[in-house]
Design an enzyme around this catalytic site. Structure first.
Site, short mmCIF file in Angstrom:
data_model
loop_
_atom_site.label_atom_id
_atom_site.label_comp_id
_atom_site.label_asym_id
_atom_site.label_seq_id
_atom_site.Cartn_x
_atom_site.Cartn_y
_atom_site.Cartn_z
N HIS A 255 0.67 3.66 4.13
CA HIS A 255 -0.55 3.08 3.58
C HIS A 255 -1.35 2.40 4.69
O HIS A 255 -2.40 2.90 5.08
CB HIS A 255 -0.22 2.08 2.46
CG HIS A 255 -1.43 1.44 1.86
ND1 HIS A 255 -1.47 0.13 1.50
CD2 HIS A 255 -2.65 1.97 1.55
CE1 HIS A 255 -2.65 -0.16 0.99
NE2 HIS A 255 -3.39 0.94 1.01
N HIS B 280 2.06 -4.16 0.21
CA HIS B 280 1.42 -3.81 -1.08
C HIS B 280 2.41 -3.09 -1.99
O HIS B 280 2.02 -2.41 -2.91
CB HIS B 280 0.18 -2.94 -0.83
CG HIS B 280 -0.72 -3.47 0.24
ND1 HIS B 280 -0.74 -2.96 1.51
CD2 HIS B 280 -1.59 -4.49 0.22
CE1 HIS B 280 -1.60 -3.64 2.25
NE2 HIS B 280 -2.14 -4.57 1.51
S1 FES Z 1 0.96 -1.18 4.00
FE1 FES Z 1 2.62 -0.57 2.75
S2 FES Z 1 1.85 -0.53 0.77
FE2 FES Z 1 0.18 -1.15 1.97
#
Ligand code: FES
Length: 181
Positions: free
Chosen positions: A112, A131
């Site tokens: 992500h 997140h």
């Molecule tokens: S950086 Fe891992 S869920 Fe956003």
């Protein structure tokens, strides 16, 4: 853009082959302190001069005999800027090697936004604390829930002369245009 290319959440174009990610690129690593649950194996390592296919180095992670069920071994692959973890699960895994195909390894950089993931044994998941994306280490790092759009890059392993070696990466490591710089 072809059917095997897509746009990662971070804005980087990457090659994707989610179902077992057959498009493997091969690489090597450098040792790092282990993280997460016990038992752990911590071994001094260095990149060998051997170079595998497509310019990736070969890295000896640990002797197979020392990797017990529940082991976590942190290392860096294919270079010092790429933290990774080897896990021996209590179950077979896609792309796994060793007893019961239970040994796997992944980049720990969340696809992500690049936060480090950690293995949560009670859930049998690699979890990102930023997140809360969850990745299944038994299923080629595919995301179970969360913000990421790609699986965790899986590090290809092999056993040679009783030693587990990292020899490649499937998927693009977060923040990179290519896995080998
Ligand atoms: S950086 Fe891992 S869920 Fe956003």
């Amino acid at each position: 853009m072809t059917g095997q290319e897509d746009e990662a959440g971070c804005g980087h174009r990457r090659t994707a082959s989610v179902d077992r990610r057959k498009v493997l690129q091969w690489g090597g690593a450098v040792g790092l302190a282990a993280t997460g649950a016990v038992p752990k194996v911590s071994l001094a390592q260095e990149v060998t001069p051997a170079v595998a296919e497509k310019g990736f180095p070969v890295f000896e992670v640990a002797p197979l005999a020392k990797i017990e069920v529940g082991s976590e071994i942190a290392f860096q692959y294919p270079d010092a800027d790429s933290p990774a973890v080897l896990l021996r699960l209590d179950r077979p895994a896609e792309g796994g090697i060793g007893p019961g195909q239970s040994i796997v390894a992944y980049s720990i950089l969340c696809t992500h936004k690049g936060c480090p993931v950690a293995f949560k044994r009670s859930h049998n998941m690699l979890l990102c604390g930023c997140h809360w994306s969850s990745f299944d280490p038994a299923k080629a790092g595919r995301m179970v829930i969360g913000q990421a759009s790609e699986p965790l890059p899986q590090i290809a392993l092999e056993v040679s002369n009783g030693v587990v070696r990292a020899v490649g990466v499937a998927g693009l490591i977060y923040g990179r245009h290519t896995n080998i710089r």
